[in-house]
Write a protein that holds these residues in place. Structure first.
Motif, short mmCIF file in Angstrom:
data_model
loop_
_atom_site.label_atom_id
_atom_site.label_comp_id
_atom_site.label_asym_id
_atom_site.label_seq_id
_atom_site.Cartn_x
_atom_site.Cartn_y
_atom_site.Cartn_z
N LYS A 142 -43.95 120.51 -3.67
CA LYS A 142 -44.24 121.41 -2.55
C LYS A 142 -45.45 120.95 -1.74
N SER A 143 -46.50 120.52 -2.41
CA SER A 143 -47.72 120.13 -1.72
C SER A 143 -47.83 118.62 -1.47
N GLY A 144 -47.15 117.83 -2.29
CA GLY A 144 -47.27 116.38 -2.19
C GLY A 144 -48.47 115.84 -2.93
N ASN A 145 -49.21 116.70 -3.61
CA ASN A 145 -50.40 116.26 -4.35
C ASN A 145 -50.00 115.40 -5.55
N ILE A 146 -50.71 114.29 -5.73
CA ILE A 146 -50.48 113.43 -6.88
C ILE A 146 -51.12 114.09 -8.09
N LEU A 147 -50.32 114.29 -9.14
CA LEU A 147 -50.81 114.94 -10.35
C LEU A 147 -51.26 113.94 -11.41
N GLY A 148 -50.68 112.74 -11.38
CA GLY A 148 -51.03 111.74 -12.37
C GLY A 148 -50.15 110.50 -12.25
N PHE A 149 -50.35 109.61 -13.20
CA PHE A 149 -49.63 108.33 -13.22
C PHE A 149 -49.04 108.11 -14.61
N ILE A 150 -47.84 107.58 -14.65
CA ILE A 150 -47.23 107.19 -15.92
C ILE A 150 -47.65 105.74 -16.16
N LEU A 151 -48.19 105.48 -17.35
CA LEU A 151 -48.66 104.15 -17.70
C LEU A 151 -47.70 103.48 -18.66
N THR A 152 -47.65 102.17 -18.60
CA THR A 152 -46.82 101.39 -19.51
C THR A 152 -47.64 100.23 -20.07
N ASN A 153 -47.27 99.81 -21.25
CA ASN A 153 -47.85 98.61 -21.85
C ASN A 153 -46.74 97.62 -22.18
N GLY A 154 -45.61 97.76 -21.52
CA GLY A 154 -44.46 96.90 -21.76
C GLY A 154 -43.32 97.68 -22.38
N VAL A 155 -42.12 97.18 -22.21
CA VAL A 155 -40.91 97.89 -22.65
C VAL A 155 -40.91 98.14 -24.15
N ILE A 156 -41.23 97.12 -24.94
CA ILE A 156 -41.20 97.27 -26.41
C ILE A 156 -42.21 98.32 -26.86
N PHE A 182 -44.97 113.68 5.30
CA PHE A 182 -44.73 114.68 4.25
C PHE A 182 -44.83 116.10 4.79
N ASN A 183 -45.69 116.34 5.76
CA ASN A 183 -45.85 117.68 6.33
C ASN A 183 -44.61 118.12 7.09
N SER A 184 -43.72 117.19 7.45
CA SER A 184 -42.49 117.52 8.16
C SER A 184 -41.32 117.80 7.23
N ILE A 185 -41.55 117.67 5.93
CA ILE A 185 -40.49 117.93 4.96
C ILE A 185 -40.42 119.43 4.69
N TYR A 186 -39.24 119.97 4.86
CA TYR A 186 -39.00 121.40 4.66
C TYR A 186 -38.91 121.73 3.18
N GLY A 187 -38.30 120.83 2.40
CA GLY A 187 -38.18 121.08 0.97
C GLY A 187 -37.61 119.89 0.23
N ILE A 188 -37.97 119.79 -1.04
CA ILE A 188 -37.44 118.76 -1.93
C ILE A 188 -36.85 119.48 -3.12
N SER A 189 -35.56 119.25 -3.34
CA SER A 189 -34.92 119.85 -4.52
C SER A 189 -34.69 118.74 -5.53
N LYS A 190 -33.95 119.04 -6.58
CA LYS A 190 -33.71 118.04 -7.62
C LYS A 190 -32.75 116.94 -7.18
N ASN A 191 -32.11 117.08 -6.00
CA ASN A 191 -31.18 116.04 -5.58
C ASN A 191 -31.13 115.78 -4.08
N GLU A 192 -32.08 116.33 -3.30
CA GLU A 192 -32.09 116.07 -1.86
C GLU A 192 -33.44 116.41 -1.24
N VAL A 193 -33.65 115.84 -0.05
CA VAL A 193 -34.84 116.14 0.75
C VAL A 193 -34.34 116.75 2.05
N ILE A 194 -34.94 117.87 2.43
CA ILE A 194 -34.53 118.55 3.65
C ILE A 194 -35.66 118.45 4.67
N VAL A 195 -35.30 117.96 5.85
CA VAL A 195 -36.23 117.85 6.97
C VAL A 195 -35.85 118.94 7.96
N LYS A 196 -36.84 119.64 8.49
CA LYS A 196 -36.53 120.77 9.37
C LYS A 196 -35.92 120.30 10.70
#
Length: 179
Positions: free
Chosen positions: A117-131, A55-69
């Motif tokens: 930008k930092s790669g820090n995990i902010l949280g988790f999306i939880l599910t209890n099933g599709v219905i 992750f430290n080698s990633i230059y940037g993440i946009s809404k549709n691509e990842v750029i490696v330096k």
């Protein structure tokens, strides 16, 4: 803010060569430091190889691509220090139970939310099933308290349980059946 599932299929572009070099297949999560530690990519044009970008080698993440330096930052998986105790592929996190420390099941991990930008995990999306997700909406567990990953379960404290954001979407909210 992005979800790890959003990254899947993103093209990887190399800034030093200005060309497409592969696409994202999965994210590697470091549960000890609560951040993304790298991306698994499908690399190559005619013959495809599985490679890793720290992750430290990633230059940037946009809404549709990842750029490696630099192209040299793409590593073979065997050269990437993967500690199985703390690091997991995001595909191995999906479906894991989230329980309160007293054993009450709160849901299952559906996705991981992180800061691009930092790669820090902010949280988790939880599910209890599709219905249940369709009717009641999603729940988000912010990463603001201690979470223990033990025997393929996330164990959270009672205080962390209180911080779960409930009813993110869902028919109940749409039809205003719930205040």
């Amino acid at each position: 803010m992005l979800k790890t599932s959003d990254l899947i299929g993103f093209p990887i572009l190399c800034a030093d060569e200005k060309n497409f070099i592969g696409e994202v297949k999965d994210a590697i999560l470091d549960l000890d430091s609560c951040r993304l530690s790298g991306l698994i990519i499908d690399y190559g044009s005619i013959i495809h190889y599985t490679r890793v970008i720290d992750f430290n080698s990633i230059y940037g993440i946009s809404k549709n691509e990842v750029i490696v330096k630099f192209k040299k930052n793409i590593q073979q998986i065997k050269n990437f220090k993967l500690n199985e105790k703390f690091m997991k592929k995001s595909e191995k996190i999906v479906g894991v139970e989230v329980v309160e420390n007293e054993g009450k099941l709160l849901g299952f991990i559906k996705d991981v939310i992180f800061e691009e930008k930092s790669g820090n995990i902010l949280g988790f999306i939880l599910t209890n099933g599709v219905i249940d997700d369709i009717f009641n909406g999603m729940e988000i567990l912010p990463l603001d308290g201690p979470i223990v990953f033990n025997k393929n379960k996330f164990i959270i404290s009672r205080n962390s349980r209180k911080s779960i954001l409930k009813n993110i979407g869902g028919l109940k909210k749409l039809l205003e059946l719930e205040q």
